[in-house]
Design an enzyme around this catalytic site. Structure first.
Site, PDB file in Angstrom:
ATOM      1  N   GLU A   1      -2.513  10.353  -0.364  1.00 34.22           N
ATOM      2  CA  GLU A   1      -3.809   9.661  -0.407  1.00 34.22           C
ATOM      3  C   GLU A   1      -4.249   9.245   0.983  1.00 34.22           C
ATOM      4  O   GLU A   1      -5.411   9.384   1.366  1.00 34.22           O
ATOM      5  CB  GLU A   1      -3.722   8.432  -1.327  1.00 34.22           C
ATOM      6  CG  GLU A   1      -5.066   7.748  -1.585  1.00 34.22           C
ATOM      7  CD  GLU A   1      -5.479   6.743  -0.530  1.00 34.22           C
ATOM      8  OE1 GLU A   1      -6.660   6.364  -0.486  1.00 34.22           O
ATOM      9  OE2 GLU A   1      -4.626   6.313   0.281  1.00 34.22           O
TER      10      GLU A   1
ATOM     11  N   ASP B   1       0.850  -1.204   0.000  1.00 32.22           N
ATOM     12  CA  ASP B   1       0.000   0.000   0.000  1.00 32.22           C
ATOM     13  C   ASP B   1       0.873   1.237   0.000  1.00 32.22           C
ATOM     14  O   ASP B   1       1.209   1.750   1.043  1.00 32.22           O
ATOM     15  CB  ASP B   1      -0.925  -0.034   1.220  1.00 32.22           C
ATOM     16  CG  ASP B   1      -1.949   1.093   1.218  1.00 32.22           C
ATOM     17  OD1 ASP B   1      -2.114   1.726   0.172  1.00 32.22           O
ATOM     18  OD2 ASP B   1      -2.575   1.323   2.268  1.00 32.22           O
TER      19      ASP B   1
HETATM   20 ZN    ZN Z   1      -3.793   2.765   2.826  1.00 31.11          ZN
HETATM   21 ZN    ZN Z   2      -3.709   2.817  -0.412  1.00 31.01          ZN
END
Ligand code: ZN
Ligand code: ZN
Length: 471
Positions: free
Chosen positions: A330, A296
């Site tokens: 993000e 991620d």
């Molecule tokens: Zn994340």
């Molecule tokens: Zn992510």
């Protein structure tokens, strides 16, 4: 009816002895797969570029929390890497955003059974006093139980909120379990809580807490808020069953450091037909700070760039420009996606697609396309089927970073990865390179390569779409 479907219909009708029904339900013939698309797809199953990007970003940069020096180094790394890979118009686009950073974090049960706890502060958490905060714990087995607590009933106390999250292939359990983190802290604060600890939003039983953002709306006090590892949450629930008051000492010293620079990194494979629009793809460059963010979302930036490079190196310009964006910040609120839309929303985007669900194999694709481009979805179905990817029926255009562009009516394609392992390590100190399976990563690159080869070269007009409102 084609010869193939006619044969299929006859075969079914012979078995069922109801020819009329069989003819109506026989599936249409699959769209043929262009030989060049198939060749690009199959070659991508040997891809090494994506793994090289994940390995490089996690090794040479590491953790890259939004707005910090780590994320700034990631942008420099990304620009150099994308230029070295041969992309055109490579640049960073900076913007400023408010930044929260972690401090010390410790917790222990001081009564009735003194024990140390493993936990981590949630993004936007407030701080305890420097000497820590000691208070009684009120145990809510679920978020619903916290909702039901009367106003003012938590004054001066530490709320504990449990939750259960089973692994799901489509990741749908994240939304349900996640409420405890997304809005639980603000709700506890509104009921007077001095602090909140939650069971981590995750599917593992490691003694590793899962970080993640929470939000305190204007007018709500940002109380100290943290996630306990699953075993520590189980421990508190077991203590609660003994019926004696539980007291916890909590020390969290995160702080907001004001507006800092973040940014997106952009690279392109220029198209041959400027009027045909842009195919927008990418993932997010920032990560949480507890690990190197391999799944991620180093994997997402790697998969999308590796696939775009395969089109770049294919010897033929795509019809449409493929724009790869590695979005910033993000994790902490989607600042990069909004900044991109503010700067580029007036350009003609025709399809948007984002990879932000790890590195495990793609099992389903979904599209939201205008009627004029429906055959594109049929060609995707045929090209992706050999990779074990089925066609879904839900709306596409998922992803926090493309959301502001999708909201403008841009068509979407989603390549859904399996979520069965994703939340074992999501946002933990275990999100490291060894979690990435190189073979599954290659399957992702193959799927994205086939998708780009079809979508970027589609002769159909791909105009705006209207999506139904999400419930
Ligand atoms: Zn994340
Ligand atoms: Zn992510």
């Amino acid at each position: 009816m084609t010869k193939r479907t006619l044969i299929a219909a006859l075969a079914v009708s012979a078995v069922l002895s109801i020819p009329a029904l069989a003819q109506r339900t026989a599936p249409p013939a699959p769209a043929p797969v262009d030989a060049k698309v198939a060749a690009l797809r199959d070659a991508a199953l040997k891809d090494d570029v994506a793994y090289d990007i994940v390995e490089g970003l996690t090794t040479e940069v590491g953790a890259r929390l939004a707005g910090t020096e780590g994320e700034a180094r990631a942008r420099v790394w990304a620009v150099a890497k994308l230029k070295a890979l041969g992309f055109k118009n490579v640049r960073a686009e900076p913007y400023r955003m408010p930044v929260w950073v972690r401090g010390e974090e410790r917790a222990e049960i001081v009564a009735p059974f003194p024990q140390k706890l493993a936990l981590t502060a949630l993004g936007n958490s407030g701080a305890t006093p420097a000497e820590g905060l000691t208070a009684e714990v009120v145990v809510f087995p679920t978020y619903g139980d916290l909702v039901a607590a009367p106003a003012g009933s938590l004054t001066g106390k530490i709320a504990y909120v449990g939750n259960t999250m089973a692994p799901t292939q489509d990741g749908s359990s994240y939304g349900a379990a996640g409420a405890a983190r997304f809005v639980g802290p603000a709700l506890a604060a509104s009921k007077g809580a001095a602090a909140i600890v939650i069971r981590s939003i995750g599917t593992d039983t490691n003694r590793l807490p899962h970080a993640g953002n929470t939000n305190f709306p204007a007018g709500t006090t940002a109380i100290p808020a943290a996630a306990l590892s699953a075993p520590d949450a189980t421990l508190i629930e077991a203590m609660a069953k003994r019926g004696k008051p539980i007291r916890m000492k909590l020390l969290l010293t995160p702080r907001h450091i004001g507006e800092q620079e973040s940014g997106n990194v952009i690279a392109e494979v220029p198209g041959s037909d400027p009027k045909a629009g842009i195919v927008l793809i990418g993932g997010h460059l920032d990560s949480w700070d507890l690990a190197t963010g391999a799944i991620d979302d180093a994997s997402g930036v790697a998969i999308t760039a590796a696939a775009a490079k395969r089109i770049l190196d294919s010897g033929k310009r795509p019809r449409r420009t493929i724009r790869v964006v590695w979005w910033g910040s993000e994790e902490v609120g989607g600042f990069g996606g909004r900044d991109y839309a503010a700067k580029h929303g007036s350009e003609r985007h025709v399809v948007a697609a984002e990879s932000d669900f790890g590195a495990d194999r793609v099992w389903r694709f979904e599209t939201t396309l205008p009627d004029s481009a429906k055959p594109v979805a049929d060609r995707l179905a045929s090209a992706l089927a050999p990779l074990g990817i089925v066609r879904g029926t839900a709306q596409a255009g998922d992803g926090a970073d493309i959301a502001p562009i999708v909201a403008l009516g841009v068509a979407g394609v989603d390549l859904n990865q399996s979520g069965l392992r994703y939340f074992d390590t999501h946002h933990t100190a275990d999100d490291t390179l060894d979690r990435v399976d190189p073979e599954q990563l290659r399957q992702n690159v193959a799927a994205w390569t086939a998708m780009l080869a079809i979508v970027a070269n589609a002769p159909e007009e791909i105009g705006p779409v209207q999506r139904a409102q999400k419930p």
